[in-house]
Design an enzyme around this catalytic site. Structure first.
Site, PDB file in Angstrom:
ATOM      1  N   ASP A  67      28.641  73.344 -39.665  1.00 57.97           N
ATOM      2  CA  ASP A  67      29.328  74.751 -40.633  1.00 57.97           C
ATOM      3  C   ASP A  67      28.777  75.790 -39.652  1.00 57.97           C
ATOM      4  O   ASP A  67      28.197  75.904 -38.717  1.00 57.97           O
ATOM      5  CB  ASP A  67      28.411  74.584 -41.854  1.00 57.97           C
ATOM      6  CG  ASP A  67      27.037  73.921 -41.916  1.00 57.97           C
ATOM      7  OD1 ASP A  67      26.502  74.133 -40.581  1.00 57.97           O
ATOM      8  OD2 ASP A  67      26.373  73.665 -42.953  1.00 57.97           O
ATOM      9  N   ASP A 136      19.197  72.033 -53.241  1.00 61.36           N
ATOM     10  CA  ASP A 136      20.042  71.731 -54.439  1.00 61.36           C
ATOM     11  C   ASP A 136      21.048  70.265 -54.254  1.00 61.36           C
ATOM     12  O   ASP A 136      21.910  70.107 -54.810  1.00 61.36           O
ATOM     13  CB  ASP A 136      20.947  72.985 -54.638  1.00 61.36           C
ATOM     14  CG  ASP A 136      21.697  73.517 -53.487  1.00 61.36           C
ATOM     15  OD1 ASP A 136      21.799  72.636 -52.463  1.00 61.36           O
ATOM     16  OD2 ASP A 136      22.665  74.234 -53.556  1.00 61.36           O
ATOM     17  N   HIS A 138      22.716  69.993 -51.188  1.00 56.10           N
ATOM     18  CA  HIS A 138      23.782  70.081 -50.497  1.00 56.10           C
ATOM     19  C   HIS A 138      23.588  69.337 -49.174  1.00 56.10           C
ATOM     20  O   HIS A 138      22.663  69.188 -48.556  1.00 56.10           O
ATOM     21  CB  HIS A 138      24.160  71.549 -50.425  1.00 56.10           C
ATOM     22  CG  HIS A 138      23.450  72.280 -49.537  1.00 56.10           C
ATOM     23  ND1 HIS A 138      23.150  73.716 -49.841  1.00 56.10           N
ATOM     24  CD2 HIS A 138      22.964  72.202 -48.158  1.00 56.10           C
ATOM     25  CE1 HIS A 138      22.408  74.398 -48.881  1.00 56.10           C
ATOM     26  NE2 HIS A 138      22.182  73.374 -47.739  1.00 56.10           N
ATOM     27  N   GLU A 143      28.312  72.475 -51.420  1.00 56.77           N
ATOM     28  CA  GLU A 143      27.250  72.943 -52.736  1.00 56.77           C
ATOM     29  C   GLU A 143      27.609  72.027 -53.782  1.00 56.77           C
ATOM     30  O   GLU A 143      28.665  71.138 -53.722  1.00 56.77           O
ATOM     31  CB  GLU A 143      27.321  74.509 -53.195  1.00 56.77           C
ATOM     32  CG  GLU A 143      27.014  75.369 -51.976  1.00 56.77           C
ATOM     33  CD  GLU A 143      25.448  75.526 -51.702  1.00 56.77           C
ATOM     34  OE1 GLU A 143      24.824  74.407 -52.148  1.00 56.77           O
ATOM     35  OE2 GLU A 143      24.948  76.574 -51.495  1.00 56.77           O
TER      36      GLU A 143
HETATM   37  C1  GLP Z   1      21.515  74.914 -44.575  1.00 56.61           C
HETATM   38  C2  GLP Z   1      22.578  74.214 -43.666  1.00 56.61           C
HETATM   39  C3  GLP Z   1      22.265  72.765 -43.855  1.00 56.61           C
HETATM   40  C4  GLP Z   1      20.744  72.255 -43.989  1.00 56.61           C
HETATM   41  C5  GLP Z   1      20.057  73.214 -44.899  1.00 56.61           C
HETATM   42  C6  GLP Z   1      18.524  72.716 -45.081  1.00 56.61           C
HETATM   43  O1  GLP Z   1      22.001  75.183 -45.727  1.00 56.61           O
HETATM   44  N1  GLP Z   1      24.023  74.587 -43.767  1.00 56.61           N
HETATM   45  O2  GLP Z   1      23.136  71.929 -42.966  1.00 56.61           O
HETATM   46  O3  GLP Z   1      20.529  71.047 -44.329  1.00 56.61           O
HETATM   47  O4  GLP Z   1      20.299  74.466 -44.650  1.00 56.61           O
HETATM   48  O5  GLP Z   1      17.947  73.743 -44.239  1.00 56.61           O
HETATM   49  P1  GLP Z   1      16.409  73.689 -43.697  1.00 56.61           P
HETATM   50  O6  GLP Z   1      16.438  72.592 -42.702  1.00 56.61           O
HETATM   51  O7  GLP Z   1      16.202  74.740 -43.012  1.00 56.61           O
HETATM   52  O8  GLP Z   1      15.735  72.984 -44.763  1.00 56.61           O
END
Ligand code: GLP
Length: 261
Positions: A67, A136, A138, A143
């Site tokens: 993404d 959440d 995702h 989402e």
């Molecule tokens: C973002 C990314 C996700 C990731 C999530 C969790 O939203 N797009 O791919 O898994 O954050 O982030 P973190 O690993 O910093 O908790």
């Protein structure tokens, strides 16, 4: 779904790196699906160490990231282009032209999303996809209520995700509302999936994803339908699982030939 509970984020990250290295060593031209966020950082550090000390060779590897934020160019400090360059690509021998990240500045977003899907197909599909999980539930930036059949497209972030990711920006208002993300269908096409989740803050999302019903309300729960999905957890993120003793028992009694060394 294989649920592997490790004593710490560090040991889980090393194990995840070994699983990726196994794929690359058996197929040097492997296609990797990559993720951003704090979760895969330990895994990337270990891959860099393996490149430096164990001759893990990325020269024929192709990568596709999940993404990117709409409106952020590659040099923006919070862009996922910049994240990947700093935390992995600049420190291994991957060929820049074989790395792919959705274009946050694409003038025609739907066309660029279709192109992204075509590039994944042309590369032969993703051999192993790394995923983190949002608080959440995702995956990528899919989402809750994302179609479980979705492909790469534009999405609107929930206020919760914008707040979670505000730490990467100067001000919470700077977090873009829109992102381009590989879809849940795109992720499910990967031949193998590695979901990482660490810390007590992810415990509810992971319990829902692993032990709850498959539901678009918890996008990561779709991995219950994937034929080869591994979930790597630490004690904190595993703390809300009902069947954690069984998962530990299964892993402790794994046939030797299945173990990743
Ligand atoms: C973002 C990314 C996700 C990731 C999530 C969790 O939203 N797009 O791919 O898994 O954050 O982030 P973190 O690993 O910093 O908790």
């Amino acid at each position: 779904m294989e649920v592997i509970i490790q004593p710490s984020q560090e040991t889980a990250s090393v194990l995840a790196a070994r699983m990726i290295a196994k794929v690359i060593r058996s197929k040097p031209e492997a296609v990797l699906g990559l993720a951003t966020g704090s979760t895969p950082l330990g895994l990337y550090r270990e891959l860099i160490r393996m490149y430096r000390e164990e001759a893990l060779d990325f020269s024929a590897v192709t990568t596709f990231n999940l993404d990117e934020y709409v409106g952020l160019g590659p040099s923006h400090p919070a862009s996922y282009h910049r994240f990947m360059h700093e935390n992995l690509f600049s420190q291994i021998n991957v060929r820049p032209e074989l790395t792919h990240i959705p274009d946050g500045l694409a003038p025609d977003v739907p066309a660029s999303c279709e192109e992204y899907e075509a590039k994944i197909r042309d590369a032969g599909g993703i051999d192993i996809q790394i995923l983190g999980i949002g608080s959440d539930g995702h995956i990528g930036f899919n989402e809750p209520i994302s179609s479980l059949a979705s492909r790469t497209r534009i999405k609107t972030l929930t206020p919760r995700t914008r707040a979670d990711n505000a730490r990467y920006f100067d001000s919470p208002d700077d977090v873009p509302h829109h992102v381009i993300t590989m879809g849940i269908g795109s992720i499910m096409d990967a031949r193998e999936v590695l979901l990482l989740g660490f810390g007590a803050g992810k415990a509810d999302a992971l319990a829902a994803a692993i032990e709850g019903p498959v539901s678009a309300q918890v996008p990561a729960s779709v991995l219950q339908l994937h034929p080869k999905a591994h979930v790597l957890l630490d004690e904190g993120s595993a703390s809300k699982l009902q069947r954690s003793e069984y998962y530990r028992y299964v892993y402790d009694n794994k046939p030797v030939w299945q173990l990743v060394s």
